[in-house]
Structure formats: structure tokens, C-alpha cells
Design an enzyme around this catalytic site. Structure first.
Site, mmCIF file in Angstrom:
data_model
loop_
_atom_site.group_PDB
_atom_site.id
_atom_site.type_symbol
_atom_site.label_atom_id
_atom_site.label_comp_id
_atom_site.label_asym_id
_atom_site.label_seq_id
_atom_site.Cartn_x
_atom_site.Cartn_y
_atom_site.Cartn_z
ATOM 1 N N GLU A 116 0.808 -1.312 -0.003
ATOM 2 C CA GLU A 116 -0.177 0.106 -0.171
ATOM 3 C C GLU A 116 0.825 1.240 -0.071
ATOM 4 O O GLU A 116 0.811 2.100 1.080
ATOM 5 C CB GLU A 116 -0.871 -0.060 1.052
ATOM 6 N N GLU A 154 -5.903 -8.267 1.289
ATOM 7 C CA GLU A 154 -6.720 -8.227 2.541
ATOM 8 C C GLU A 154 -8.144 -8.077 2.286
ATOM 9 O O GLU A 154 -8.491 -7.453 1.426
ATOM 10 C CB GLU A 154 -6.055 -6.963 3.403
#
Length: 468
Positions: free
Chosen positions: A161, A373
Site C-alpha cells: 500500500e 486483505e
């Protein structure tokens, strides 16, 4: 349905959030160690022990496998491999990760390993990604990991990320180095992340491994708008470019969006740090797969007021806070009054998972994708029977999985799915109150593990999918 034979099913963790052992066996400190031990950490909560994966890893991987999971996503701590800025490998750190891989092999669990999940070493510094030299240092660290672990790790991810981490670090200021509204350095940091990703991939390709390499994005679904007008569509276009387009474009297509440079210059960003050799490196070194961390969608509207900023809500007692990013002159967050919200005010919108996969199919050459995720944070208590009934989490996961299945049926190249998280762990500045795990951790009782209702549900879900 998702044919189980065509999928990897697992759950995910990250080194800083689960390992603990922050000073054991020669490990150096990270910028998060520095942050949580400083006066900037107003909650006073640390991950010095976390859920103590460092001493429970065999138990955790065994439980994961007994729960039907055949893959485990975790990250390597850079400062456990290179504790000092001298290029000398900490053999105890290497031994730890080799032991983790040994246990994965023992239980037939496929590792999916991220090389950097927010926790830069202290000697790189909280402002490390502002510096060009960090690109070479990161690539050298990655190269050494590739050489040490090789094909024992079938799936590598370079960075987790870069978009979300950079926004938290330079707009919100709740992650190190805790800058607020620092747009100039935000853009430089995002750029350096993508150059570093390409340079690491270049080192990976030299070794001609059988393994595959990717990067992990935060939510690839298109920004949504609640009105279909030219102004709203323009806000959506800018949001898509600035939230995700620069990351996925550079990583998958080898180029930034065509109008990104002009957009940033119009925002007053000095792009003199951009170099042609960097752009060439990015063009020539793209990923084999993309990871996407999917929790919620982003709803935007045309800009009305306010400075460029990002708002996140880490306080469940003020759940009406309007999360999102404002970019002055371009767009700001909107809210859909018809959708459900979690205790932190974040929208629950399962269709965003479908939208993300369709976007990757249609705009990014249907690249292989892993949902790296997907999960639901909750307050939880152990009942009088010693059990945790997290039915709310199960319902959340079922809804999202239905949309992931729909996207796969429509041709999306979905190859794996990971619930966040394998067990309860340190949730960054949320501490330990906000629990995500399939397995409960009793932090007051030697980090005792107790499977939740969702753990057994996921086991049965995987078995059902495999039999389709």
C-alpha cells in the site's frame, strides 16, 4: 461460486503488527518502534510484544492449516534482516524467517511474502522515502532476500500500500513521519516508491527465479459518485488518477497516467525530482501480479471548500466522521446516506470488491490478482463458554466473497483471497481494541489463541468451495 481448485485461500499478517520480539536476536529498530516509543504516540500503546508471532509462529501456521487455509501472507521486517546501515545480514533474522518457511512447508501452506509493510528501518528514517538513496537501499535489501529465500517463496510483493501509507504519513499525519497536508513530499514519496518497486523487480529478474513478484495496492475500485453530471464525472476522474491510477499504472502498465503530471503541476507540485531514467526503469520492470486490499469504496463529489487533506476515523466514539481525501480544487469526499457503516463510520459496500476486479480486468490487461486483505474490525468479548461469536464478521465476509465470486465468473483473473487477519494483532494507531482476527488473542494470558466462530466458518466455506 469460486472453484476451490483454482484458488488460494488464506489469511494475512504483517511483521510489525504481529511479531513482537522488537529487540530480540539482533533485530534493529524500525520507524514504528521509534514512533510508538515517542511522545507522538498519544495512546501510549506499542507493538513490543503484539500477539507474539515470533514465539507462536508454528502454532499459528498449524491452526491456519487446520482451518483449511493453503496460503499465508506475511511480511519480512527489513530491520530484522539488516539491523544496521552496514549491509551486514543478521543471520538470526534469516533463521527466523527460514523457520517460518519450514513450518509453511510442513503444513503445505504457500507463503505470500511482502518485503516492506510500512516498517522502514530506523537508520533509513521516517522521512526515508523522501530521499533518492532509499531507492537503492531498498533494492539492495530486496536483492538479498531474493538470494536468501529464492523460490522457497513463490509469491513476493515489494511494498504494501504505497498509496495508503503515504497518504497517512503526509496528509493525515497519523503515521510516521506525521506530516499534515504536505502535498509536495507526498508526491515525491509516492514517486520514489514506484521507482523503488521497479528497481527491486529489476534485481528479481536477474536471478531468473520461478517465483512471481507483485505489489499491493489499497482498493482498486473506481471512485463512486452519487450524481451523474459533468462536474461529478470530472471529480471521479481526478480521484481515480490520484487514489490508485498512478500506482497500478506504473506497476502494471509501466507508465503513470498521461495527465498526472499536468494535474500535479496545476496543484503547485514541483516535479523536478522526476528523471527520465526512472521512467525508463518503470516501463521496463512491471509486476507479474497485483495485490489489492479491499475494505471500502471511495465516494467523491466536486470540490467545494477546504485545504488538501485526508481524514480517517480511529475513534469509534465519533463514528460520524466523514472519512476521505480532499484535493483542493478537484474533489472531496461524499457520503451515501443509504449504506451501512461500521463502528468507525466506514461504509460497508461489498460491491466495491466486484468493481475493483472488473477494473483490473478491463483496464490492466486482466493481470493475475490476489485479494491480499479483506476483513472487518470489531469490538469483541469472550462469552461465558470461552467462545467468540463474531457473526457480524461472517456476514461481512460472505457478502464480499459473493461479489468476488461474481467477478471471477465474469472472467476476472482472481487467483487468491486473504482475510485480514490470521489472528488478532496490533492495528497500528488503533492499538488492540479493534480486532480483525479469525483467531482471538488473549493478550493478558500469554497471548493464548482461541479460534472464533469466523475461523470455523471460513474452514467450512473453503471446503465447500473446493467441492464445487
Amino acid at each position: 461460486m469460486i472453484n476451490g481448485d483454482q484458488m488460494l485461500w488464506g489469511s494475512a499478517t504483517a511483521a510489525y503488527q504481529c511479531e513482537g520480539a522488537w529487540q530480540e536476536d539482533g533485530k534493529g529498530t524500525s520507524i514504528w518502534d521509534d514512533f510508538v516509543h515517542s511522545n507522538k504516540n498519544t495512546k501510549g500503546i506499542t507493538a513490543d510484544v503484539a500477539c507474539d508471532f515470533y514465539h507462536h509462529f508454528e502454532e499459528d501456521i498449524r491452526m491456519l492449516a487446520e482451518g483449511g487455509q493453503n496460503t499465508f501472507r506475511f511480511s519480512i521486517s527489513w530491520s530484522r534482516i539488516f539491523p544496521h546501515d552496514d549491509g551486514i545480514v543478521n543471520e538470526a533474522g534469516v533463521q527466523f524467517y527460514n523457520q517460518v518457511l519450514d513450518i509453511c512447508e510442513k503444513y503445505k501452506v504457500l507463503p505470500n511474502v511482502t518485503l516492506l509493510h510500512y516498517d522502514l528501518p530506523s537508520y533509513i528514517g521516517a522521512d526515508g522515502w523522501e530521499k533518492r538513496e532509499t531507492i537503492d537501499k531498498f533494492a539492495a535489501y530486496c536483492k538479498r532476500c531474493f538470494e536468501i529465500f529464492g523460490d522457497r517463496i513463490p509469491y513476493y510483493a515489494t511494498i504494501n500500500e504505497p498509496n495508503h501509507n503515504s497518504y497517512c504519513s503526509y496528509l493525515v499525519g497519523n503515521y510516521p513521519p506525521n506530516h499534515v497536508g504536505d502535498v509536495q513530499n507526498l508526491v515525491k514519496v509516492c514517486y520514489h516508491n514506484m521507482v523503488a518497486n521497479a528497481k527491486a523487480i529489476q534485481e528479481f529478474r536477474k536471478l531468473k527465479l520461478k517465483a512471481k513478484i507483485g505489489i499491493v495496492n489499497s482498493g482498486a475500485s473506481r471512485a463512486d459518485i452519487l450524481k451523474d453530471t459533468p462536474e461529478y464525472r470530472e471529480a471521479k476522474r481526478y480521484a481515480n488518477m490520484l487514489f490508485h491510477g498512478w500506482l497500478i499504472g506504473a506497476a502494471v502498465l509501466g507508465k503513470f497516467p498521461d495527465d498526472l503530471g499536468d494535474t500535479l503541476r496545476n496543484l503547485g507540485v514541483d516535479l523536478s525530482f522526476v528523471k527520465q531514467e526512472d521512467l525508463d526503469l518503470i516501463r521496463e520492470n512491471t509486476v507479474d501480479w497485483i495485490g489489492d486490499n479491499i475494505y471500502a469504496r471511495k465516494v467523491v463529489k466536486p470540490y467545494e471548500f477546504g485545504e488538501t487533506q485526508m481524514v480517517v476515523n480511529n475513534d469509534p466514539h465519533h463514528s460520524q466522521a466523514l472519512e476521505g481525501v480532499t484535493v483542493k480544487g478537484l474533489f472531496q469526499p461524499d457520503i451515501d446516506p443509504t449504506t451501512r457503516k461500521n463502528p468507525w463510520g466506514r461504509e460497508i459496500y461489498p460491491k466495491c470488491g466486484y468493481d475493483a476486479l472488473i477494473r483490473l480486468r478491463d483496464e490492466y490487461n486482466n493481470i493475475p490478482v490476489f485479494i491480499t486483505e479483506n476483513g472487518h474490525g470489531m469490538f469483541e468479548t469472550v462469552d461465558e463458554k470461552g467462545e467468540i461469536n463474531d457473526q457480524e464478521r461472517i456476514e461481512f465476509l460472505e457478502e464480499y466473497l459473493d461479489y468476488f465470486a461474481k467477478a471471477k465468473e465474469e472472467g476476472c483473473n482472481l487467483q487468491g483471497y486473504y482475510i485480514w487477519s490470521t489472528m488478532d494483532l496490533y492495528s497500528w494507531i488503533n492499538g488492540y481494541e479493534k480486532r480483525y482476527g479469525l483467531v482471538h488473542v488473549d493478550y493478558e494470558n500469554n497471548c493464548k489463541r482461541i479460534p472464533k466462530k469466523s475461523y470455523y466458518w471460513y474452514r467450512d466455506y473453503i471446503e465447500f468451495q473446493k467441492n464445487q
